[in-house]
Write an enzyme that holds these catalytic residues in place. Structure first.
Site, mmCIF file in Angstrom:
data_model
loop_
_atom_site.group_PDB
_atom_site.id
_atom_site.type_symbol
_atom_site.label_atom_id
_atom_site.label_comp_id
_atom_site.label_asym_id
_atom_site.label_seq_id
_atom_site.Cartn_x
_atom_site.Cartn_y
_atom_site.Cartn_z
ATOM 1 N N ASN A 179 0.999 -1.174 -0.015
ATOM 2 C CA ASN A 179 -0.079 0.223 0.040
ATOM 3 C C ASN A 179 0.922 1.147 -0.009
ATOM 4 O O ASN A 179 2.130 1.188 0.200
ATOM 5 C CB ASN A 179 -0.992 -0.038 1.187
ATOM 6 C CG ASN A 179 -2.332 0.632 0.925
ATOM 7 O OD1 ASN A 179 -2.576 1.678 0.130
ATOM 8 N ND2 ASN A 179 -3.226 0.667 2.087
ATOM 9 N N ILE A 180 0.279 2.328 -0.219
ATOM 10 C CA ILE A 180 0.891 3.640 -0.055
ATOM 11 C C ILE A 180 1.539 3.687 1.369
ATOM 12 O O ILE A 180 0.752 3.509 2.210
ATOM 13 C CB ILE A 180 -0.119 4.775 -0.322
ATOM 14 C CG1 ILE A 180 -0.827 4.462 -1.901
ATOM 15 C CG2 ILE A 180 0.515 6.238 -0.018
ATOM 16 C CD1 ILE A 180 -1.939 5.251 -1.953
ATOM 17 N N GLU A 229 10.374 -1.634 -7.195
ATOM 18 C CA GLU A 229 9.211 -0.965 -6.454
ATOM 19 C C GLU A 229 8.273 -1.084 -7.234
ATOM 20 O O GLU A 229 8.038 -0.290 -8.158
ATOM 21 C CB GLU A 229 9.681 0.249 -5.913
ATOM 22 C CG GLU A 229 8.691 0.840 -4.855
ATOM 23 C CD GLU A 229 9.108 2.424 -4.455
ATOM 24 O OE1 GLU A 229 10.233 2.810 -4.545
ATOM 25 O OE2 GLU A 229 8.049 2.864 -3.421
ATOM 26 N N ARG A 282 1.064 10.576 6.272
ATOM 27 C CA ARG A 282 0.914 11.948 6.975
ATOM 28 C C ARG A 282 2.053 12.684 7.438
ATOM 29 O O ARG A 282 2.423 13.702 7.090
ATOM 30 C CB ARG A 282 -0.245 11.920 8.187
ATOM 31 C CG ARG A 282 -1.684 11.505 7.784
ATOM 32 C CD ARG A 282 -2.315 11.997 6.723
ATOM 33 N NE ARG A 282 -2.854 13.610 7.184
ATOM 34 C CZ ARG A 282 -3.428 14.182 6.472
ATOM 35 N NH1 ARG A 282 -3.905 13.824 5.096
ATOM 36 N NH2 ARG A 282 -3.732 15.423 6.693
ATOM 37 N N ARG A 330 5.270 11.539 6.178
ATOM 38 C CA ARG A 330 5.938 11.914 5.235
ATOM 39 C C ARG A 330 5.486 13.100 4.632
ATOM 40 O O ARG A 330 6.261 13.915 4.038
ATOM 41 C CB ARG A 330 5.853 10.803 4.303
ATOM 42 C CG ARG A 330 6.958 11.057 3.019
ATOM 43 C CD ARG A 330 6.830 9.740 2.092
ATOM 44 N NE ARG A 330 5.510 9.478 1.539
ATOM 45 C CZ ARG A 330 5.055 8.428 0.860
ATOM 46 N NH1 ARG A 330 6.004 7.603 0.868
ATOM 47 N NH2 ARG A 330 3.683 8.159 0.405
HETATM 48 N N1 LIG Z 1 8.856 0.103 9.377
HETATM 49 C C1 LIG Z 1 8.661 1.367 9.156
HETATM 50 N N2 LIG Z 1 8.328 1.906 10.547
HETATM 51 C C2 LIG Z 1 8.259 3.215 10.537
HETATM 52 N N3 LIG Z 1 8.166 4.038 9.498
HETATM 53 C C3 LIG Z 1 8.350 3.514 8.155
HETATM 54 C C4 LIG Z 1 8.686 2.238 8.009
HETATM 55 N N4 LIG Z 1 8.936 1.934 6.762
HETATM 56 C C5 LIG Z 1 9.017 3.342 6.332
HETATM 57 N N5 LIG Z 1 8.636 4.239 7.048
HETATM 58 C C6 LIG Z 1 8.396 5.559 6.884
HETATM 59 O O1 LIG Z 1 6.974 5.620 6.348
HETATM 60 C C7 LIG Z 1 7.168 6.367 5.200
HETATM 61 C C8 LIG Z 1 6.762 5.783 3.976
HETATM 62 O O2 LIG Z 1 7.826 4.844 3.524
HETATM 63 P P1 LIG Z 1 8.138 4.359 2.017
HETATM 64 O O3 LIG Z 1 8.403 5.851 1.432
HETATM 65 O O4 LIG Z 1 9.430 3.615 2.016
HETATM 66 O O5 LIG Z 1 6.966 3.709 1.497
HETATM 67 P P2 LIG Z 1 6.503 3.459 -0.006
HETATM 68 O O6 LIG Z 1 5.730 2.210 0.228
HETATM 69 O O7 LIG Z 1 7.863 3.635 -0.851
HETATM 70 O O8 LIG Z 1 5.524 4.815 -0.235
HETATM 71 P P3 LIG Z 1 4.688 5.170 -1.538
HETATM 72 O O9 LIG Z 1 4.119 3.796 -2.064
HETATM 73 O O10 LIG Z 1 3.820 6.367 -1.080
HETATM 74 O O11 LIG Z 1 6.150 5.795 -2.489
HETATM 75 C C9 LIG Z 1 8.549 7.207 4.946
HETATM 76 O O12 LIG Z 1 8.452 8.463 5.724
HETATM 77 C C10 LIG Z 1 9.299 6.119 5.745
HETATM 78 O O13 LIG Z 1 10.394 6.726 6.406
HETATM 79 N N1 LIG Z 2 -3.919 6.054 -9.061
HETATM 80 C C1 LIG Z 2 -2.656 5.120 -8.880
HETATM 81 N N2 LIG Z 2 -2.504 4.483 -9.849
HETATM 82 C C2 LIG Z 2 -1.275 3.711 -9.729
HETATM 83 O O1 LIG Z 2 -0.952 2.866 -10.502
HETATM 84 C C3 LIG Z 2 -0.345 4.154 -8.379
HETATM 85 N N3 LIG Z 2 0.815 3.992 -8.029
HETATM 86 C C4 LIG Z 2 1.471 4.616 -7.198
HETATM 87 N N4 LIG Z 2 0.434 5.315 -6.949
HETATM 88 C C5 LIG Z 2 0.281 6.410 -5.947
HETATM 89 C C6 LIG Z 2 0.530 6.174 -4.497
HETATM 90 C C7 LIG Z 2 1.070 7.187 -3.836
HETATM 91 O O2 LIG Z 2 0.489 8.376 -3.413
HETATM 92 C C8 LIG Z 2 2.061 7.389 -5.057
HETATM 93 C C9 LIG Z 2 3.578 6.810 -4.834
HETATM 94 O O3 LIG Z 2 3.379 5.365 -4.696
HETATM 95 O O4 LIG Z 2 1.467 7.099 -6.093
HETATM 96 C C10 LIG Z 2 -0.855 5.194 -7.654
HETATM 97 N N5 LIG Z 2 -1.917 5.730 -7.735
#
Ligand SMILES: Nc1ncnc2c1ncn2[C@@H]1O[C@H](COP(=O)(O)OP(=O)(O)OP(=O)(O)O)[C@@H](O)[C@H]1O
Ligand SMILES: Nc1nc(=O)c2ncn([C@H]3C[C@H](O)[C@@H](CO)O3)c2[nH]1
Length: 245
Positions: free
Chosen positions: A19-20, A96, A173, A175
């Site tokens: 998830n996000i 990713e 939130r 981030r």
């Molecule tokens: N295990 C954890 N515990 C606490 N905070 C975390 C953890 N992993 C990541 N974070 C924090 O949560 C936020 C989101 O992490 P990250 O950007 O790696 O997620 P993501 O899945 O790549 O997000 P997105 O899909 O939105 O790009 C960042 O601020 C990161 O520092």
């Molecule tokens: N609508 C939509 N379609 C996608 O394929 C997709 N992949 C990621 N995301 C959104 C999640 C995070 O906000 C941000 C970073 O992951 O982008 C998406 N949003």
């Protein structure tokens, strides 16, 4: 082990899904910090989504999903295809997200919400089906930077960073990404269900890949133990795959 891995003729792909805010980027950076010289880590191209010809498509999409949904998803699919076909000498490619989560989670959600008109959904789906199943190899597509399409269809595993919506909402939130200010806990919960149906309950879409589930609700320190557990699976799978080819 490194020698054996290096004989791999095309990278063993590991898709990191969740998830996000589930910690995908953090997971990939962990491997970079570990200097796993056998790993090519490809982050989600958010910076491209925020600047496509000067347009912040990610912001547009969140501001008006109906108006910009198709535009955004089309571009996401292109950037993901570039990642999938990115050429590397590393035997393991860590990606990713993927064209799969884009289609099965986000596009599917837009369709079920009725905000992606059927003609638009059909176009996205036709591209998705062509990308993921077509053995088409055109010399025009082969370049020094990207694999041809047929090398895309290969073995891969999925690492599912499984989280609770409340946890990722808090992280998102904190981030504080400008484009995500309008993202609600409700939306995250619904996207969570899309990932769960795809990768955990496996009730939606066939998932050929094997799925490694990580409890990604754990905090940044406790989760390191979870990361360690996954390493043998990734390298082990890569070794088995290369010895069988
Ligand atoms: N295990 C954890 N515990 C606490 N905070 C975390 C953890 N992993 C990541 N974070 C924090 O949560 C936020 C989101 O992490 P990250 O950007 O790696 O997620 P993501 O899945 O790549 O997000 P997105 O899909 O939105 O790009 C960042 O601020 C990161 O520092
Ligand atoms: N609508 C939509 N379609 C996608 O394929 C997709 N992949 C990621 N995301 C959104 C999640 C995070 O906000 C941000 C970073 O992951 O982008 C998406 N949003």
């Amino acid at each position: 082990m490194e020698e054996e891995i290096k004989t791999h003729n095309s990278p063993f792909t590991v898709l990191v899904e969740g998830n996000i805010g589930s910690g995908k980027t953090t997971f990939l950076n962990y491997f970079k910090q570990q200097q796993h010289q056998n790993v090519c880590a490809l982050l989600e191209r958010v910076e491209m989504w925020k600047n496509c010809g000067g347009h912040n498509l990610l912001l547009y999409m969140y501001e008006d999903r109906e108006r910009w949904g198709f535009t955004f998803q089309s571009y996401v699919q292109l950037t993901m295809l570039k990642q999938h076909t990115f050429k590397t000498n590393s035997p393991i490619k860590l990606m990713e997200s993927s064209v799969y989560s884009s289609r099965y989670c986000f596009v599917e959600k837009m369709i079920s919400d009725g905000i992606l008109p059927s003609p638009s959904a059909s176009v996205i789906d036709e591209w998705f089906k062509w990308i993921t199943s077509n053995a088409f190899c055109s010399v025009d597509l082969i370049s020094e930077y990207y694999y041809d399409i047929c090398s895309f269809v290969q073995y891969f595993i999925i690492v599912y960073l499984r989280t609770s919506p409340e946890v990722v909402y808090q992280r998102m939130r904190e981030r504080n990404r400008d484009e995500e200010k309008s993202v609600s806990l409700q939306y995250l919960s619904e996207i969570h269900e899309m990932y769960e149906n795809w990768l955990y309950h496996k009730t939606a879409f066939t998932c050929q890949a094997s799925v490694l589930i990580v409890n990604a609700d754990l905090d940044k320190f406790a989760i390191l133990e979870e990361y360690q557990k996954v390493i043998p699976n990734i390298f082990g799978a890569c070794l088995n795959e290369s010895s069988s080819s």
